[in-house]
Scaffold this active site. Structure first.
Site, PDB file in Angstrom:
ATOM      1  N   SER A 193       4.256  -4.572   5.273  1.00  0.00           N
ATOM      2  CA  SER A 193       3.794  -4.691   3.932  1.00  0.00           C
ATOM      3  C   SER A 193       4.561  -3.601   3.119  1.00  0.00           C
ATOM      4  CB  SER A 193       2.192  -4.505   4.176  1.00  0.00           C
ATOM      5  OG  SER A 193       1.784  -3.492   4.421  1.00  0.00           O
ATOM      6  N   GLU A 219       4.542  -1.109  -0.557  1.00  0.00           N
ATOM      7  CA  GLU A 219       3.571  -0.375  -1.669  1.00  0.00           C
ATOM      8  C   GLU A 219       4.691  -0.391  -2.958  1.00  0.00           C
ATOM      9  OE1 GLU A 219       0.992   2.776  -0.698  1.00  0.00           O
ATOM     10  OE2 GLU A 219       1.772   3.878  -2.481  1.00  0.00           O
ATOM     11  N   ASP A 268      -7.673  11.324  -6.637  1.00  0.00           N
ATOM     12  CA  ASP A 268      -7.463  12.846  -7.141  1.00  0.00           C
ATOM     13  C   ASP A 268      -8.185  12.991  -8.550  1.00  0.00           C
ATOM     14  OD1 ASP A 268      -6.706  14.113  -4.767  1.00  0.00           O
ATOM     15  OD2 ASP A 268      -4.661  13.367  -5.458  1.00  0.00           O
ATOM     16  N   PHE A 275       7.067  15.353  -1.767  1.00  0.00           N
ATOM     17  CA  PHE A 275       6.101  14.192  -1.421  1.00  0.00           C
ATOM     18  C   PHE A 275       5.318  14.969  -0.460  1.00  0.00           C
ATOM     19  CE2 PHE A 275       9.247  11.024  -2.863  1.00  0.00           C
ATOM     20  CZ  PHE A 275       8.659  10.876  -3.971  1.00  0.00           C
ATOM     21  N   HIS A 324       3.584  -0.253   6.875  1.00  0.00           N
ATOM     22  CA  HIS A 324       3.340  -0.109   5.655  1.00  0.00           C
ATOM     23  C   HIS A 324       4.418   0.594   4.978  1.00  0.00           C
ATOM     24  CE1 HIS A 324       1.419  -0.978   1.983  1.00  0.00           C
ATOM     25  NE2 HIS A 324       0.985   0.420   1.579  1.00  0.00           N
TER      26      HIS A 324
END
Length: 278
Positions: A8, A10, A101, A208, A258
């Site tokens: 998958s 994102e 967040d 990141f 993913h």
């Protein structure tokens, strides 16, 4: 040749028309790899709500199922219920349920302060219509008090009604296998898909990782540092590292992968091809 497992991808909503047009092309290109679904991120407190909905409208009904992210912190039950009804009316049946967040400047956690509350609310409001994915942190959530408490929090989300999980990205496969082992000892047996972050840019990767609490092993940091601004060497090294990581995960029984695409076709496509997963 790796064992065939589902994949998958994102995406995140873009801020400009040009970005949206580019993402449509990326979507078409990655769709050729036959992923199980595409997920689309959503800012906490609904901060990217309209852009998320626009991206979903671009992709929904175009073959591969789309799974919107839905974060609850700072939002009301009423607004979340509206979105759930909208998604259901559009034929969307998969959701990634997250705490998120708190947006800067916003006070108060809202009516659903934790992902467990959100999962429970989705089940109360929409029954079993949605397949619910939640987040998992093999290296511990950056705000957790301890690994044990983090495991308990995760198990609470599954007991509240979640079906599966997507992990934060990581580069240490042992952390993933240990996490899965721990939740199984708690009686939780659901698919946990490793989140895969391609390595293409050293400074971006470190940013990141620092922002999410993900660990970059020292040997990877050191090797990236030796390449300086040599982007071709960084990409070649990064590709090799991530292919080996995925091979270990697949060999160890990971149910799917993913990919955090960063809205790019490459290197995600090349990883999937070299792993024999297309």
């Amino acid at each position: 040749m790796s064992k065939q497992i589902p994949i998958s991808f994102e995406f995140f909503p873009t801020k400009t028309d040009a970005g949206a047009e580019k993402l449509r092309v990326v979507h078409q290109e990655l769709q050729l790899l036959k992923p199980e679904f595409f997920s689309v991120t959503y800012g906490a407190g609904g901060s990217t709500r309209e852009r998320t909905l626009s991206t979903l409208n671009d992709f929904n009904g175009k073959g591969t199922p789309v799974a919107p992210h839905l974060s609850c912190i700072g939002d009301s039950k009423e607004r979340i219920a509206e979105l759930l009804d909208l998604y259901q009316s559009q034929g969307i049946d998969r959701i990634v349920a997250l705490r998120g967040d708190l947006p800067s400047g916003q006070v108060g956690l809202g009516e659903l302060p934790y992902a467990t509350d959100l999962v429970r609310f989705i089940r109360e409001h929409s029954g079993d219509h949605f397949h619910i994915e939640v987040a998992a942190y093999p290296e511990m959530h950056p705000q957790a008090d301890s690994f044990d408490k983090d495991i308990q929090r995760f198990c609470d989300k599954i007991r509240a009604g979640a079906n599966a999980a997507l992990t934060q990205f990581f580069f240490n496969p042992d952390a993933y296998f240990y996490f899965v082992d721990r939740i199984q000892k708690e009686g939780i047996d659901i698919p946990v898909a490793p989140g895969i972050m391609p390595i293409t840019n050293a400074s971006n990767l470190i940013r990141f990782a620092d922002g999410t609490g993900a660990e970059i092993p020292r040997w990877i940091r050191k090797q990236l540092a030796t390449y300086g601004d040599d982007s071709a060497s960084i990409k070649a090294f990064g590709h090799e590292v991530v292919v080996k990581l995925c091979e270990r995960l697949i060999a160890g029984g990971a149910p799917s992968l993913h990919f955090y695409t960063m809205n790019h076709t490459e290197p995600n496509r090349q990883l999937v091809l070299d792993l024999g997963l297309a």
